[in-house]
Design a protein around this motif. Structure first.
Motif, PDB file in Angstrom:
ATOM      1  N   THR A  88     -35.137  25.710 -81.150  1.00 38.51           N
ATOM      2  CA  THR A  88     -33.870  25.401 -80.482  1.00 38.51           C
ATOM      3  C   THR A  88     -33.078  26.683 -80.229  1.00 38.51           C
ATOM      4  OG1 THR A  88     -32.727  25.127 -82.603  1.00 38.51           O
ATOM      5  CG2 THR A  88     -33.766  23.161 -81.637  1.00 38.51           C
ATOM      6  N   ALA A  89     -32.072  26.564 -79.358  1.00 43.74           N
ATOM      7  CA  ALA A  89     -31.180  27.696 -79.114  1.00 43.74           C
ATOM      8  C   ALA A  89     -30.427  28.061 -80.385  1.00 43.74           C
ATOM      9  CB  ALA A  89     -30.194  27.353 -77.998  1.00 43.74           C
ATOM     10  N   GLU A  90     -30.110  27.065 -81.192  1.00 44.41           N
ATOM     11  CA  GLU A  90     -29.420  27.315 -82.454  1.00 44.41           C
ATOM     12  C   GLU A  90     -30.282  28.147 -83.407  1.00 44.41           C
ATOM     13  OE1 GLU A  90     -27.524  23.880 -80.522  1.00 44.41           O
ATOM     14  OE2 GLU A  90     -29.604  24.397 -80.965  1.00 44.41           O
ATOM     15  N   GLN A  91     -31.588  27.886 -83.391  1.00 43.96           N
ATOM     16  CA  GLN A  91     -32.482  28.648 -84.261  1.00 43.96           C
ATOM     17  C   GLN A  91     -32.543  30.113 -83.836  1.00 43.96           C
ATOM     18  OE1 GLN A  91     -35.880  29.898 -83.723  1.00 43.96           O
ATOM     19  NE2 GLN A  91     -36.067  30.545 -85.868  1.00 43.96           N
ATOM     20  N   LEU A  92     -32.508  30.373 -82.535  1.00 43.57           N
ATOM     21  CA  LEU A  92     -32.494  31.754 -82.052  1.00 43.57           C
ATOM     22  C   LEU A  92     -31.212  32.462 -82.454  1.00 43.57           C
ATOM     23  CD1 LEU A  92     -34.004  31.378 -78.473  1.00 43.57           C
ATOM     24  CD2 LEU A  92     -35.060  32.499 -80.443  1.00 43.57           C
ATOM     25  N   ARG A  93     -30.090  31.764 -82.336  1.00 41.75           N
ATOM     26  CA  ARG A  93     -28.817  32.365 -82.758  1.00 41.75           C
ATOM     27  C   ARG A  93     -28.796  32.587 -84.263  1.00 41.75           C
ATOM     28  NH1 ARG A  93     -26.497  28.979 -78.652  1.00 41.75           N
ATOM     29  NH2 ARG A  93     -26.059  27.364 -80.189  1.00 41.75           N
ATOM     30  N   TYR A  94     -29.343  31.638 -84.997  1.00 45.32           N
ATOM     31  CA  TYR A  94     -29.432  31.752 -86.457  1.00 45.32           C
ATOM     32  C   TYR A  94     -30.164  33.042 -86.844  1.00 45.32           C
ATOM     33  CZ  TYR A  94     -31.390  30.585 -91.116  1.00 45.32           C
ATOM     34  OH  TYR A  94     -31.774  30.598 -92.433  1.00 45.32           O
ATOM     35  N   THR A  95     -31.319  33.281 -86.246  1.00 44.37           N
ATOM     36  CA  THR A  95     -32.095  34.483 -86.544  1.00 44.37           C
ATOM     37  C   THR A  95     -31.323  35.736 -86.144  1.00 44.37           C
ATOM     38  OG1 THR A  95     -34.162  33.284 -86.215  1.00 44.37           O
ATOM     39  CG2 THR A  95     -34.274  35.693 -86.143  1.00 44.37           C
ATOM     40  N   LEU A 154     -17.152  39.123 -82.129  1.00 40.75           N
ATOM     41  CA  LEU A 154     -17.271  37.970 -83.021  1.00 40.75           C
ATOM     42  C   LEU A 154     -16.240  36.903 -82.664  1.00 40.75           C
ATOM     43  CD1 LEU A 154     -17.804  39.829 -86.423  1.00 40.75           C
ATOM     44  CD2 LEU A 154     -19.531  38.738 -84.986  1.00 40.75           C
ATOM     45  N   GLU A 155     -15.037  37.331 -82.350  1.00 43.46           N
ATOM     46  CA  GLU A 155     -13.993  36.386 -81.946  1.00 43.46           C
ATOM     47  C   GLU A 155     -14.435  35.603 -80.710  1.00 43.46           C
ATOM     48  OE1 GLU A 155     -10.157  34.560 -82.149  1.00 43.46           O
ATOM     49  OE2 GLU A 155     -11.218  35.827 -83.601  1.00 43.46           O
ATOM     50  N   GLY A 156     -15.023  36.307 -79.749  1.00 39.23           N
ATOM     51  CA  GLY A 156     -15.487  35.647 -78.538  1.00 39.23           C
ATOM     52  C   GLY A 156     -16.612  34.658 -78.800  1.00 39.23           C
ATOM     53  N   GLU A 157     -17.515  35.010 -79.712  1.00 46.24           N
ATOM     54  CA  GLU A 157     -18.625  34.105 -80.030  1.00 46.24           C
ATOM     55  C   GLU A 157     -18.124  32.800 -80.633  1.00 46.24           C
ATOM     56  OE1 GLU A 157     -22.161  34.350 -79.683  1.00 46.24           O
ATOM     57  OE2 GLU A 157     -21.403  35.744 -78.173  1.00 46.24           O
ATOM     58  N   LEU A 158     -17.108  32.877 -81.477  1.00 51.54           N
ATOM     59  CA  LEU A 158     -16.608  31.675 -82.143  1.00 51.54           C
ATOM     60  C   LEU A 158     -15.721  30.825 -81.236  1.00 51.54           C
ATOM     61  CD1 LEU A 158     -15.921  33.015 -85.744  1.00 51.54           C
ATOM     62  CD2 LEU A 158     -17.763  31.497 -84.999  1.00 51.54           C
ATOM     63  N   LYS A 159     -15.415  31.299 -80.042  1.00 52.62           N
ATOM     64  CA  LYS A 159     -14.715  30.464 -79.078  1.00 52.62           C
ATOM     65  C   LYS A 159     -15.639  29.402 -78.491  1.00 52.62           C
ATOM     66  CE  LYS A 159     -11.183  33.759 -77.613  1.00 52.62           C
ATOM     67  NZ  LYS A 159     -10.677  34.613 -76.504  1.00 52.62           N
ATOM     68  N   HIS A 160     -16.939  29.637 -78.594  1.00 52.65           N
ATOM     69  CA  HIS A 160     -17.914  28.734 -77.981  1.00 52.65           C
ATOM     70  C   HIS A 160     -18.508  27.727 -78.965  1.00 52.65           C
ATOM     71  CE1 HIS A 160     -17.682  31.249 -74.459  1.00 52.65           C
ATOM     72  NE2 HIS A 160     -18.047  32.305 -75.152  1.00 52.65           N
ATOM     73  N   ARG A 161     -18.325  27.959 -80.261  1.00 55.36           N
ATOM     74  CA  ARG A 161     -18.931  27.076 -81.266  1.00 55.36           C
ATOM     75  C   ARG A 161     -18.172  27.211 -82.578  1.00 55.36           C
ATOM     76  NH1 ARG A 161     -22.101  31.334 -79.867  1.00 55.36           N
ATOM     77  NH2 ARG A 161     -22.921  30.056 -78.165  1.00 55.36           N
ATOM     78  N   GLU A 162     -18.310  26.217 -83.422  1.00 49.83           N
ATOM     79  CA  GLU A 162     -17.555  26.204 -84.680  1.00 49.83           C
ATOM     80  C   GLU A 162     -18.136  27.172 -85.709  1.00 49.83           C
ATOM     81  OE1 GLU A 162     -15.792  22.950 -87.901  1.00 49.83           O
ATOM     82  OE2 GLU A 162     -17.182  22.337 -86.320  1.00 49.83           O
ATOM     83  N   TRP A 163     -19.469  27.266 -85.737  1.00 48.48           N
ATOM     84  CA  TRP A 163     -20.152  28.137 -86.683  1.00 48.48           C
ATOM     85  C   TRP A 163     -20.998  29.136 -85.893  1.00 48.48           C
ATOM     86  CZ3 TRP A 163     -18.199  27.503 -91.355  1.00 48.48           C
ATOM     87  CH2 TRP A 163     -17.687  26.254 -91.704  1.00 48.48           C
ATOM     88  N   PHE A 164     -21.531  30.151 -86.566  1.00 44.81           N
ATOM     89  CA  PHE A 164     -22.190  31.224 -85.820  1.00 44.81           C
ATOM     90  C   PHE A 164     -23.457  30.770 -85.101  1.00 44.81           C
ATOM     91  CE2 PHE A 164     -19.402  34.127 -88.134  1.00 44.81           C
ATOM     92  CZ  PHE A 164     -19.069  34.992 -87.108  1.00 44.81           C
ATOM     93  N   ALA A 165     -24.236  29.894 -85.701  1.00 44.26           N
ATOM     94  CA  ALA A 165     -25.467  29.456 -85.048  1.00 44.26           C
ATOM     95  C   ALA A 165     -25.241  28.296 -84.097  1.00 44.26           C
ATOM     96  CB  ALA A 165     -26.519  29.076 -86.092  1.00 44.26           C
ATOM     97  N   ASN A 167     -22.878  24.275 -83.958  1.00 43.79           N
ATOM     98  CA  ASN A 167     -21.816  23.410 -84.465  1.00 43.79           C
ATOM     99  C   ASN A 167     -22.097  22.881 -85.862  1.00 43.79           C
ATOM    100  OD1 ASN A 167     -20.071  23.606 -82.212  1.00 43.79           O
ATOM    101  ND2 ASN A 167     -21.403  22.196 -81.077  1.00 43.79           N
ATOM    102  N   GLU A 168     -23.117  23.409 -86.504  1.00 42.05           N
ATOM    103  CA  GLU A 168     -23.432  23.053 -87.889  1.00 42.05           C
ATOM    104  C   GLU A 168     -23.411  24.308 -88.751  1.00 42.05           C
ATOM    105  OE1 GLU A 168     -23.909  20.017 -89.064  1.00 42.05           O
ATOM    106  OE2 GLU A 168     -23.770  19.036 -87.088  1.00 42.05           O
ATOM    107  N   PHE A 169     -22.886  24.187 -89.954  1.00 45.43           N
ATOM    108  CA  PHE A 169     -22.897  25.283 -90.916  1.00 45.43           C
ATOM    109  C   PHE A 169     -24.331  25.604 -91.319  1.00 45.43           C
ATOM    110  CE2 PHE A 169     -23.042  26.556 -95.400  1.00 45.43           C
ATOM    111  CZ  PHE A 169     -22.227  27.682 -95.390  1.00 45.43           C
TER     112      PHE A 169
END
Length: 223
Positions: A88-95, A154-165, A167-169
């Motif tokens: 998923t896209a979230e997994q790529l952001r997570y890594t 970092l501020e800009g990244e968190l404007k698009h989602r609640e957590w870094f990866a 919308n889930e912690f």
């Protein structure tokens, strides 16, 4: 049993937090920084040749480096928790954030710490103004612009989602806690209403974060 070789005021605090989030049993072996140099004690070299923290041991394994420890614990003991679904896209952001935390965010923060300390170190009195002048120039012309650039990113990244990866912690938020807390301690997060400041409040309110602080002891990133 997992053993955390825990150095005060260090990245090993977030390893304790991850273990609390995963609900795993662990023990702590404590090490104290030298009060003058703030370096880790030589005893840590008996655990890992570099003598740094965090380091964990489990059975015959010794694992160093925060990102490697996070990946090991989540993959081996996470039972699918704290990690996005593969592919998923979230997994790529997570890594990405697992690597960004140490590879990109921490170097300018470390430089800020080092150059701010240089003028306070023992030296001949006539050298001190020169040392301060050089330190101030490096901080003003290079380090502080870098810190602002990363903070704004970092501020800009968190404007698009609640957590870094997403919308889930996830464990990526745990990995990112150290640089964001360092930004808060040394450079500020752009005000209490910034997305970064809100994110920091959310992570620090988590019960597992609080339990890790209780077990890890006092935590001061200004030192």
């Amino acid at each position: 049993m997992i053993t955390v070789h825990h150095l005060n005021n260090s990245r090993s605090q977030r390893v304790l937090w991850l273990l609390e989030e995963l609900g795993l049993d662990y023990e702590i072996v404590r090490y104290q920084r030298d009060a003058r140099t703030m370096l880790a004690p030589p005893e840590l070299r008996k655990v890992h040749p570099l003598g740094k923290s965090p380091v964990i041991t489990e059975n015959d394994l010794t694992i160093a480096e925060s990102g490697a420890i996070v990946e090991y614990l989540v993959d081996r003991h996470g039972r699918g928790k704290l990690k996005p679904e593969r592919g998923t896209a979230e997994q790529l952001r997570y890594t990405y954030w697992l690597h960004y935390a140490e590879g990109s965010a921490m170097p300018p923060l470390l430089m800020s710490l080092v150059f701010r300390r240089i003028p306070t170190q023992p030296m001949p009195f006539f050298v001190r103004p020169i040392a301060k002048g050089i330190s101030d120039k490096v901080l003003t012309n290079f380090v502080e612009p870098q810190l602002r650039q990363h903070r704004d990113y970092l501020e800009g990244e968190l404007k698009h989602r609640e957590w870094f990866a997403g919308n889930e912690f996830t464990a990526a938020d745990i990995q990112m806690s150290f640089p964001v807390e360092a930004f808060a301690a040394r450079g500020g997060l752009g005000g209490e209403k910034s997305r970064l400041a809100e994110w920091l409040k959310r992570i620090q309110a988590r019960p597992a974060y609080q339990r890790a602080l209780e077990r890890g002891g006092p935590y001061d990133l200004m030192r």
